[in-house]
Design an enzyme around this catalytic site. Structure first.
Site, PDB file in Angstrom:
ATOM      1  N   ALA A  26     109.665  30.676 151.425  1.00 15.24           N
ATOM      2  CA  ALA A  26     108.957  29.916 150.734  1.00 15.24           C
ATOM      3  C   ALA A  26     108.041  30.312 151.305  1.00 15.24           C
ATOM      4  O   ALA A  26     107.431  29.999 152.663  1.00 15.24           O
ATOM      5  CB  ALA A  26     109.691  28.003 150.633  1.00 15.24           C
TER       6      ALA A  26
ATOM      7  N   GLY B  16     113.908  29.410 152.485  1.00 15.30           N
ATOM      8  CA  GLY B  16     114.404  29.430 150.880  1.00 15.30           C
ATOM      9  C   GLY B  16     114.940  31.074 151.243  1.00 15.30           C
ATOM     10  O   GLY B  16     115.598  31.138 149.645  1.00 15.30           O
TER      11      GLY B  16
ATOM     12  N   GLU C 221     118.855  30.445 151.751  1.00 14.35           N
ATOM     13  CA  GLU C 221     119.037  28.985 150.565  1.00 14.35           C
ATOM     14  C   GLU C 221     118.947  30.161 149.161  1.00 14.35           C
ATOM     15  O   GLU C 221     120.279  29.415 148.841  1.00 14.35           O
ATOM     16  CB  GLU C 221     117.592  28.540 150.812  1.00 14.35           C
ATOM     17  CG  GLU C 221     117.546  27.209 151.394  1.00 14.35           C
ATOM     18  CD  GLU C 221     116.538  26.613 151.330  1.00 14.35           C
ATOM     19  OE1 GLU C 221     115.201  27.119 151.156  1.00 14.35           O
ATOM     20  OE2 GLU C 221     116.851  25.070 151.735  1.00 14.35           O
TER      21      GLU C 221
ATOM     22  N   GLU D 224     112.919  25.254 159.062  1.00 11.74           N
ATOM     23  CA  GLU D 224     112.065  23.899 158.632  1.00 11.74           C
ATOM     24  C   GLU D 224     111.595  23.468 158.829  1.00 11.74           C
ATOM     25  O   GLU D 224     110.096  22.821 159.323  1.00 11.74           O
ATOM     26  CB  GLU D 224     112.696  23.533 156.588  1.00 11.74           C
ATOM     27  CG  GLU D 224     112.625  25.045 155.698  1.00 11.74           C
ATOM     28  CD  GLU D 224     114.171  25.721 155.978  1.00 11.74           C
ATOM     29  OE1 GLU D 224     114.827  25.719 156.640  1.00 11.74           O
ATOM     30  OE2 GLU D 224     114.201  25.893 154.747  1.00 11.74           O
TER      31      GLU D 224
END
Ligand code: HXC
Length: 257
Positions: free
Chosen positions: A63, A108, A111, A131
């Site tokens: 992200a 992300g 993910e 993260e």
């Protein structure tokens, strides 16, 4: 301008995250573009999707950290829910999705790949959920999907200690199915997608639905999920033709959608 491109190739579709200068990091616009592209696919024709990243360095490097840096709790929650909604949509699409992971699959990006049905990677791919090194937890499904894709202890080690793993190790843990040289990754993904597209499409969709619906429920319930999808297939022309062709020792007629 969209950060996500789409190319339909006969019965398969290729979705490319295209924000190369930020290593295809996912900001709000990229997530919106991804959802728009996914929503726009002609699922009556397309039988398998491939998701990949632009360039030779990164699938998706996570992200967008810059976008999150000043977020309040409410904004963080909204971003988390946004990504989770788009990824869950991908996971529950009616057709199989292959992640062709062409480099970094971090945060992300890891993910996103885990929301796909099948993951194959280039030899330079790197996977991780770094993260906690940024002061957050994984937030696009990583705390839930990683431990469902690889052993729980390994997932916890990777997440707690922010340990990235290379393609070889990802293969060892079963996070990916295969490794290819960078230039051979997309052709391999297309070959697999076309093989999937050549099967009876309603049966493939039923198999995906059965596996998705059954994976997190008790076995007795899971078996009932299979019974339903299996028996539904007997109302399809593909089942009649597929089995008749076998019995008559001939190649089946093209399968229907
Ligand atoms: C924003 C990013 C980015 C990211 C890379 N870039 N990753 N921008 N968000 N996640 C940008 C860099 O700022 C840089 O921009 C350009 O891409 C090239 O990156 P470099 O760092 O110069 O490349 P390199 O030295 O090769 O390092 C590659 C890398 C590193 C190891 C992948 O970029 C990196 O560690 N990225 C962050 C990985 C990460 O922590 N991901 C998890 C994010 S959190 P400029 O403008 O300087 O050229 C997350 C949470 C998900 O994903 C849940 C949210 C709810």
């Amino acid at each position: 301008m969209s950060f996500v491109t789409y190319e339909a190739k006969d019965l398969i579709g290729i979705v490319t995250i295209n924000r190369e200068k930020a290593l295809n990091a996912l900001n709000t616009q990229v997530l919106n573009d991804l959802e728009e592209v996914i929503d726009g696919v002609d699922y009556d024709t397309i039988r398998c999707l491939i998701i990949t990243g632009a360039g030779k360095k990164s699938f998706v490097a996570g992200a967008d950290i810059g976008e999150m840096a000043e977020d309040t709790k409410a904004e963080g929650k909204e971003f988390c829910e946004h990504g989770n909604r788009v990824f869950r949509k991908i996971e529950t699409l009616p057709i199989p999705v292959i992640a062709a992971i062409n480099g970094f699959a971090l945060g992300g990006g890891c993910e996103l790949s885990m929301a796909c049905d099948i993951r194959i990677a280039s030899d330079n791919a790197v996977f991780g959920q770094p993260e906690v090194g940024l002061g957050i937890t994984p937030g696009f499904g990583g705390t839930q999907r990683l431990m469902r894709r690889i052993p729980v202890g390994k997932a916890k080690e990777m997440i707690y200690a922010s340990i990235n793993i290379k393609a070889e190790e990802a293969l060892k843990w079963g996070l990916i199915n295969a490794i290819y040289p960078q230039d051979e990754l997309l052709p391999a993904a297309e070959k697999l997608a076309n093989r999937i597209a050549a099967q009876a499409p309603i049966a493939v969709r039923a198999a995906k639905a059965a596996m998705n619906e059954g994976i997190d429920v008790p076995m007795d319930e899971a078996i009932q999920v299979e019974v339903k999808h299996f028996s539904d297939c007997f109302e399809t022309a593909d089942q009649k033709e597929g089995m008749k062709a076998f019995m008559e020792k001939r190649k089946h007629e093209p399968f229907q959608n």
